[in-house]
Structures are given as structure tokens and as C-alpha cells.
Design a protein around this motif. Structure first.
Motif, short mmCIF file in Angstrom:
data_model
loop_
_atom_site.label_atom_id
_atom_site.label_comp_id
_atom_site.label_asym_id
_atom_site.label_seq_id
_atom_site.Cartn_x
_atom_site.Cartn_y
_atom_site.Cartn_z
N ASP A 1 0.85 -1.18 0.00
CA ASP A 1 0.00 0.00 0.00
C ASP A 1 0.89 1.24 0.00
OD1 ASP A 1 -1.94 1.86 0.19
OD2 ASP A 1 -2.84 1.11 2.04
N THR A 2 0.74 2.06 -1.02
CA THR A 2 1.59 3.25 -1.13
C THR A 2 1.35 4.22 0.02
OG1 THR A 2 -0.07 4.26 -2.58
CG2 THR A 2 1.72 3.06 -3.64
N ALA A 3 0.11 4.26 0.53
CA ALA A 3 -0.17 5.16 1.64
C ALA A 3 0.60 4.74 2.89
CB ALA A 3 -1.67 5.19 1.92
N ASP A 4 0.74 3.42 3.11
CA ASP A 4 1.50 2.95 4.27
C ASP A 4 2.97 3.35 4.15
OD1 ASP A 4 -0.80 1.86 5.24
OD2 ASP A 4 -0.36 -0.19 4.56
N ILE A 5 3.52 3.21 2.94
CA ILE A 5 4.93 3.56 2.76
C ILE A 5 5.14 5.05 2.96
CG2 ILE A 5 6.82 3.59 1.08
CD1 ILE A 5 5.73 1.06 -0.10
N GLU A 6 4.24 5.87 2.45
CA GLU A 6 4.37 7.31 2.64
C GLU A 6 4.28 7.67 4.12
OE1 GLU A 6 1.36 8.93 0.18
OE2 GLU A 6 2.53 8.78 -1.69
N TRP A 7 3.37 6.99 4.85
CA TRP A 7 3.24 7.28 6.28
C TRP A 7 4.49 6.84 7.04
CZ3 TRP A 7 2.99 4.10 10.67
CH2 TRP A 7 2.62 4.76 11.86
N LEU A 8 5.04 5.65 6.70
CA LEU A 8 6.26 5.18 7.35
C LEU A 8 7.44 6.10 7.03
CD1 LEU A 8 5.94 1.33 6.75
CD2 LEU A 8 5.66 2.55 8.92
N ALA A 9 7.47 6.63 5.79
CA ALA A 9 8.55 7.55 5.43
C ALA A 9 8.44 8.85 6.23
CB ALA A 9 8.51 7.84 3.93
N GLU A 10 7.22 9.34 6.42
CA GLU A 10 7.04 10.55 7.23
C GLU A 10 7.44 10.31 8.68
OE1 GLU A 10 3.02 11.72 6.78
OE2 GLU A 10 3.25 12.40 4.69
N GLU A 11 7.20 9.09 9.18
CA GLU A 11 7.58 8.76 10.55
C GLU A 11 9.06 8.39 10.68
OE1 GLU A 11 5.69 8.94 13.26
OE2 GLU A 11 4.03 9.74 12.05
N GLU A 12 9.79 8.41 9.54
CA GLU A 12 11.21 8.05 9.51
C GLU A 12 11.44 6.66 10.07
OE1 GLU A 12 13.39 11.07 11.51
OE2 GLU A 12 12.97 12.62 10.00
N ALA A 13 10.53 5.74 9.72
CA ALA A 13 10.62 4.36 10.19
C ALA A 13 11.25 3.43 9.16
CB ALA A 13 9.23 3.84 10.56
N LEU A 14 11.69 3.97 8.03
CA LEU A 14 12.26 3.15 6.97
C LEU A 14 13.74 3.47 6.81
CD1 LEU A 14 9.42 3.44 4.29
CD2 LEU A 14 9.82 1.57 5.89
#
Length: 248
Positions: A81-94
């Protein structure tokens, strides 16, 4: 009974009819078969007729069902899910493991340490376009290579355009340099021609002046010679007027 007319030659005698028995087309019955039939009739048992052979039914060829899972499922990779990846990127979890970039297209291999999940994301002009996720690094690297090849193919036009732009700029510089050199050569030729024309005119003028000066010199020399002759003549005349003095 068949009757055939046996025609003999007229030299051997008259023709006559010969009777020939017709061949029996029925299959002969063996003595054993007759004995078995008699025993069966005495026992009141109707002999079974030989079984009629069952015709062979055609076997329908089964179509080979090619059960091939999708490339993503076969490699243990799923659509993310692209939304999950964008959210994880905003949280700096990747955590980025690998990044590939070709013009406006880029591919990132990301690791989510909390869930032990790998994400492979394809970006176009900085925007997330496609994403996959995998539970092991090997499958994620395979997906990364797949997206890398896709990004390379998509950017082939950009690559060719950049090469052609650079080649055209180089050709434009070479053309400008060649035209400037040709202009310098034309100016040199024109300046050389003008100088040669000026030199030719100067030589002609000098030759003319030399001729005039030579004529003046000849005339002056003639005038000088005439003056010398006059002086000499006058000197002789003047010397004749001097009285003759005797020697002591």
C-alpha cells in the motif's frame, strides 16, 4: 449352382455346359462346437452368445492447465500500500538499503525494522508510483532488480535525449568555431589582398616617380654639362685677354 458355357474350339468338337458348385460362404462349424451345442440343448441351457465387443469411445484430450502463480506471488513478494509507505517515510521508520536513480525515475529498497519487512518503491519525478513488500532480503533484492530494469527502460528516451542534446551542443560549438575560423581566414585573405593591392600601387607609384626623377636627373646632367662647357669656354676667352709677360 453356377452354369458356365465352356466354349471349346470348333476344331475339337461342339460346346457343352459344365456345372460348377457355388462356394459356401458360411464359416465351417467344428465338431467340438457341435458337441457343445448338443450337450447344452440336452441340459436345457441356452448357450450364451459370444459377447459383442464394445466399441472404443474416443478419449478426450485434457487441456493442460498451466497453474503459474504471478511473478510477485512466486517470489514471495506482495503488492504494498503506497499510503503505508508514505506514512512510514514521514515517521522516519524506513531505512534505505539501496537506491537507484535514472533521470526522473528512482527505485529504493527500504527496510522496516519494527515489522522486519522490506519495501521496494518506484518513484516518478519524486512521487511514489508503485510499491512491493517482501519478508526476506533475497526476494526484496529480486523485486529491486525488476524495478531497476523497468526504470532503466522507462528512462531510455531521456538518456537518448540527453545524448542528442549534448551532441547537438558540441556540433553547435564546432560549427561556431569553424565559422569563426573561416571568418578569420576570409579577413586574412581580404587584408592580404588589400595589402597586395596597396603594395602594387606603391610599386607603380615609386616606379613612376623613379622614372620622373631619372628624367629630371638626365635633364639636370645635360644642363650641368652645358654649364661646364660654357664655363670652360668663358675661361678660355678670359685667359686670352691676359697680356703675355716675358720671363726673366
Amino acid at each position: 449352382m453356377k452354369t458356365f458355357l465352356n466354349r471349346r474350339s470348333v476344331l475339337t468338337g461342339p460346346s457343352h455346359l459344365v456345372q460348377i458348385e457355388r462356394e459356401n460362404t458360411a464359416a465351417p462349424v467344428s465338431p467340438d462346437d457341435r458337441e457343445e451345442a448338443a450337450l447344452a440343448a440336452a441340459a436345457g441351457v441356452t448357450p450364451e452368445a459370444p459377447p459383442t465387443p464394445t466399441p472404443m469411445r474416443p478419449v478426450t484430450t485434457l487441456r493442460q492447465v498451466q497453474v503459474v502463480p504471478s511473478q510477485v506471488s512466486a517470489r514471495g513478494v506482495q503488492i504494498a500500500d503506497t499510503a503505508d509507505i508514505e506514512w512510514l517515510a514521514e515517521e522516519e521508520a524506513l531505512t534505505p538499503f539501496r537506491v537507484f536513480r535514472s533521470f526522473d525515475y528512482s527505485v529504493s529498497l527500504l527496510f522496516h525494522a519494527k515489522e522486519l519487512t522490506y519495501y521496494v518503491a518506484l518513484y516518478q519525478d519524486g512521487s511514489l508510483w508503485r510499491a512491493l513488500k517482501a519478508a526476506d532480503l533475497e526476494a526484496a533484492e529480486t523485486a529491486f532488480l525488476h524495478f531497476e530494469e523497468q526504470a532503466t527502460r522507462l528512462s531510455e528516451g531521456e538518456t537518448r535525449r540527453a545524448q542528442l542534446e549534448a551532441q547537438n551542443e558540441q556540433l553547435a560549438r564546432l560549427i561556431a568555431r569553424s565559422e569563426a575560423q573561416a571568418e578569420r581566414l576570409r579577413n586574412d585573405l581580404q587584408r592580404r589582398g588589400a595589402q597586395e593591392h596597396a603594395v602594387s600601387n606603391r610599386q607603380h607609384q615609386v616606379h613612376k616617380e623613379v622614372s620622373q626623377l631619372e628624367a629630371q636627373r638626365v635633364a639636370a646632367q645635360a644642363h650641368l654639362n652645358k654649364a661646364h662647357r660654357q664655363i670652360h669656354q668663358l675661361s678660355l676667352t678670359s685667359n686670352e685677354a691676359i697680356p703675355h709677360l716675358p720671363n726673366r
